[in-house]
Design a protein around this motif. Structure first.
Motif, PDB file in Angstrom:
ATOM      1  N   PRO A  77       0.790  -1.238   0.000  1.00 35.09           N
ATOM      2  CA  PRO A  77       0.000   0.000   0.000  1.00 35.09           C
ATOM      3  C   PRO A  77       0.816   1.277   0.000  1.00 35.09           C
ATOM      4  CG  PRO A  77      -0.097  -1.080   2.143  1.00 35.09           C
ATOM      5  CD  PRO A  77       0.532  -2.056   1.208  1.00 35.09           C
ATOM      6  N   ASN A  78       2.050   1.239   0.489  1.00 36.45           N
ATOM      7  CA  ASN A  78       2.862   2.452   0.529  1.00 36.45           C
ATOM      8  C   ASN A  78       3.773   2.606  -0.685  1.00 36.45           C
ATOM      9  OD1 ASN A  78       1.924   3.399   3.055  1.00 36.45           O
ATOM     10  ND2 ASN A  78       3.255   1.953   4.114  1.00 36.45           N
ATOM     11  N   ALA A  79       3.755   1.634  -1.583  1.00 36.54           N
ATOM     12  CA  ALA A  79       4.679   1.682  -2.726  1.00 36.54           C
ATOM     13  C   ALA A  79       4.322   2.791  -3.708  1.00 36.54           C
ATOM     14  CB  ALA A  79       4.693   0.324  -3.437  1.00 36.54           C
ATOM     15  N   LEU A  80       3.043   2.964  -4.002  1.00 32.85           N
ATOM     16  CA  LEU A  80       2.644   4.025  -4.926  1.00 32.85           C
ATOM     17  C   LEU A  80       2.926   5.406  -4.348  1.00 32.85           C
ATOM     18  CD1 LEU A  80       1.417   5.052  -7.531  1.00 32.85           C
ATOM     19  CD2 LEU A  80      -0.863   4.711  -6.525  1.00 32.85           C
ATOM     20  N   PRO A  81       2.537   5.701  -3.092  1.00 35.10           N
ATOM     21  CA  PRO A  81       2.905   7.007  -2.537  1.00 35.10           C
ATOM     22  C   PRO A  81       4.417   7.241  -2.543  1.00 35.10           C
ATOM     23  CG  PRO A  81       1.214   5.987  -1.181  1.00 35.10           C
ATOM     24  CD  PRO A  81       1.649   4.949  -2.173  1.00 35.10           C
ATOM     25  N   ALA A  82       5.208   6.196  -2.277  1.00 36.37           N
ATOM     26  CA  ALA A  82       6.657   6.349  -2.288  1.00 36.37           C
ATOM     27  C   ALA A  82       7.154   6.685  -3.692  1.00 36.37           C
ATOM     28  CB  ALA A  82       7.331   5.074  -1.772  1.00 36.37           C
ATOM     29  N   ALA A  83       6.573   6.031  -4.699  1.00 39.76           N
ATOM     30  CA  ALA A  83       6.961   6.331  -6.083  1.00 39.76           C
ATOM     31  C   ALA A  83       6.599   7.768  -6.448  1.00 39.76           C
ATOM     32  CB  ALA A  83       6.285   5.346  -7.036  1.00 39.76           C
ATOM     33  N   LEU A  84       5.424   8.211  -6.030  1.00 46.49           N
ATOM     34  CA  LEU A  84       5.039   9.609  -6.255  1.00 46.49           C
ATOM     35  C   LEU A  84       6.024  10.553  -5.573  1.00 46.49           C
ATOM     36  CD1 LEU A  84       1.186   9.268  -5.652  1.00 46.49           C
ATOM     37  CD2 LEU A  84       2.259   9.912  -7.826  1.00 46.49           C
ATOM     38  N   ALA A  85       6.382  10.220  -4.332  1.00 49.19           N
ATOM     39  CA  ALA A  85       7.283  11.079  -3.570  1.00 49.19           C
ATOM     40  C   ALA A  85       8.650  11.187  -4.239  1.00 49.19           C
ATOM     41  CB  ALA A  85       7.426  10.542  -2.148  1.00 49.19           C
ATOM     42  N   ASP A 136      17.379   6.588  -3.084  1.00 49.32           N
ATOM     43  CA  ASP A 136      18.254   5.804  -2.213  1.00 49.32           C
ATOM     44  C   ASP A 136      17.765   5.836  -0.767  1.00 49.32           C
ATOM     45  OD1 ASP A 136      19.788   5.329  -4.455  1.00 49.32           O
ATOM     46  OD2 ASP A 136      21.371   6.753  -3.913  1.00 49.32           O
ATOM     47  N   LEU A 137      17.302   6.994  -0.337  1.00 49.81           N
ATOM     48  CA  LEU A 137      16.830   7.132   1.034  1.00 49.81           C
ATOM     49  C   LEU A 137      15.593   6.271   1.285  1.00 49.81           C
ATOM     50  CD1 LEU A 137      17.130   8.470   3.768  1.00 49.81           C
ATOM     51  CD2 LEU A 137      15.936  10.479   2.879  1.00 49.81           C
ATOM     52  N   LEU A 138      14.710   6.170   0.309  1.00 49.62           N
ATOM     53  CA  LEU A 138      13.520   5.339   0.468  1.00 49.62           C
ATOM     54  C   LEU A 138      13.884   3.878   0.716  1.00 49.62           C
ATOM     55  CD1 LEU A 138      11.086   6.717  -2.264  1.00 49.62           C
ATOM     56  CD2 LEU A 138      10.921   7.026   0.212  1.00 49.62           C
ATOM     57  N   PHE A 139      14.843   3.369  -0.026  1.00 46.85           N
ATOM     58  CA  PHE A 139      15.224   1.970   0.164  1.00 46.85           C
ATOM     59  C   PHE A 139      15.938   1.755   1.490  1.00 46.85           C
ATOM     60  CE2 PHE A 139      14.668   1.457  -4.530  1.00 46.85           C
ATOM     61  CZ  PHE A 139      13.750   0.412  -4.463  1.00 46.85           C
ATOM     62  N   VAL A 140      16.723   2.729   1.919  1.00 49.86           N
ATOM     63  CA  VAL A 140      17.359   2.628   3.231  1.00 49.86           C
ATOM     64  C   VAL A 140      16.309   2.652   4.334  1.00 49.86           C
ATOM     65  CG1 VAL A 140      18.864   3.822   4.876  1.00 49.86           C
ATOM     66  CG2 VAL A 140      19.559   3.604   2.483  1.00 49.86           C
ATOM     67  N   ALA A 141      15.283   3.477   4.150  1.00 47.98           N
ATOM     68  CA  ALA A 141      14.261   3.674   5.183  1.00 47.98           C
ATOM     69  C   ALA A 141      13.202   2.574   5.210  1.00 47.98           C
ATOM     70  CB  ALA A 141      13.578   5.016   4.971  1.00 47.98           C
ATOM     71  N   GLN A 142      13.125   1.762   4.173  1.00 47.40           N
ATOM     72  CA  GLN A 142      12.098   0.716   4.110  1.00 47.40           C
ATOM     73  C   GLN A 142      12.053  -0.068   5.424  1.00 47.40           C
ATOM     74  OE1 GLN A 142      12.135  -3.386   1.949  1.00 47.40           O
ATOM     75  NE2 GLN A 142      11.983  -1.874   0.305  1.00 47.40           N
ATOM     76  N   PRO A 143      10.857  -0.294   6.012  1.00 49.14           N
ATOM     77  CA  PRO A 143       9.513  -0.110   5.449  1.00 49.14           C
ATOM     78  C   PRO A 143       8.801   1.168   5.915  1.00 49.14           C
ATOM     79  CG  PRO A 143       9.356  -1.495   7.378  1.00 49.14           C
ATOM     80  CD  PRO A 143      10.821  -1.091   7.257  1.00 49.14           C
ATOM     81  N   ASP A 144       9.538   2.151   6.412  1.00 49.92           N
ATOM     82  CA  ASP A 144       8.918   3.372   6.959  1.00 49.92           C
ATOM     83  C   ASP A 144       8.584   4.329   5.824  1.00 49.92           C
ATOM     84  OD1 ASP A 144       9.205   2.381   9.550  1.00 49.92           O
ATOM     85  OD2 ASP A 144      11.230   3.191   9.725  1.00 49.92           O
ATOM     86  N   LEU A 145       7.400   4.118   5.210  1.00 52.01           N
ATOM     87  CA  LEU A 145       7.026   4.864   4.016  1.00 52.01           C
ATOM     88  C   LEU A 145       5.657   5.541   4.148  1.00 52.01           C
ATOM     89  CD1 LEU A 145       8.185   2.242   1.331  1.00 52.01           C
ATOM     90  CD2 LEU A 145       9.461   4.224   2.184  1.00 52.01           C
ATOM     91  N   SER A 146       5.266   5.880   5.359  1.00 53.71           N
ATOM     92  CA  SER A 146       4.014   6.605   5.542  1.00 53.71           C
ATOM     93  C   SER A 146       4.148   8.015   4.981  1.00 53.71           C
ATOM     94  CB  SER A 146       3.651   6.688   7.024  1.00 53.71           C
ATOM     95  OG  SER A 146       4.577   7.542   7.695  1.00 53.71           O
ATOM     96  N   ARG A 147       3.015   8.696   4.829  1.00 56.01           N
ATOM     97  CA  ARG A 147       3.046  10.071   4.312  1.00 56.01           C
ATOM     98  C   ARG A 147       3.948  10.951   5.161  1.00 56.01           C
ATOM     99  NH1 ARG A 147       0.443  14.815   5.440  1.00 56.01           N
ATOM    100  NH2 ARG A 147       0.064  16.254   3.677  1.00 56.01           N
TER     101      ARG A 147
END
Length: 210
Positions: free
Chosen positions: A99-107, A122-133
């Protein structure tokens, strides 16, 4: 062929067709496959390496997929080994099951609009799974982006059509799992070890007469 290591959502064929309006994919995978593929479009903001490189690696990926995260270190090492002969292009393929993959791609694309796509990627992959708004906006602030402009871009879904276009292009080429790579015309599926990627790149260079 390497033994499959797959995180998957198994879906009946009829259901896949029914979901094709939004998504035609099923898995976050660690398996391997190979086949010919068509040429793909490239967003310059989501590409790195020489534009005239003889080898291009297209990566269809999902920011919430653990196998995609695992592949990033390998790709970074490949970039270090082939800085002048390989170009890397990221293509969005957020899985319906994440559910957070699309918002992350938009971000990530909103960060790209401010010239910081790869740092945010790069930061998104390091931070996974913390991908809330809240996390996504916090990462923008961490990178020194214009937070109000970033937030407006994210909430408006400005790049949703571009992401859906990546998904359609991937599905038409047979992408059904993440990560999936095309090394020139060869399809490689899964988070493979560095030696297997290296061999595939060397073969592509030989095929290109390099």
């Amino acid at each position: 062929m390497a033994r499959a290591r797959v995180y998957t959502l198994r879906v009946a064929a009829g259901l896949v067709v029914a979901l094709a309006v939004w998504a035609g994919w099923t898995a976050c995978a660690g398996s391997v496959a190979a086949q010919d593929a068509p040429r793909f479009t490239t967003d310059p903001a989501m590409a790195k390496g020489p534009a005239a490189a003889p080898v291009t690696i297209f990566e269809w990926s999902d920011y919430e997929c653990p196998f995609c995260q695992r592949a990033q270190e390998v790709l970074q090492r490949l970039q270090g080994e082939f800085p002048d002969t390989v170009r890397f292009v990221f293509k969005d393929f957020p899985l319906r099951s994440h559910p957070n993959a699309l918002p992350a791609a938009l971000a990530a694309r909103c960060a790209g609009a401010q010239g910081r796509y790869w740092e945010y990627h790069d930061l998104l992959f390091v931070a996974q799974p913390d991908l809330s708004r809240d996390h996504l906006i916090g990462y923008a602030r961490r990178l020194g982006l214009d937070a109000p402009a970033f937030t407006e871009c994210l909430d408006s879904g400005r790049f949703r059509d571009a992401i859906l276009a990546d998904q359609r292009e991937g599905r038409e080429a047979g992408v059904r799992a993440t990560p999936t790579f095309f090394i020139n015309q060869r399809k490689i599926e899964g988070a493979l070890p560095l030696p297997e990627f290296r061999d595939a790149v060397k073969q592509a260079l030989r095929d290109a007469g390099r």
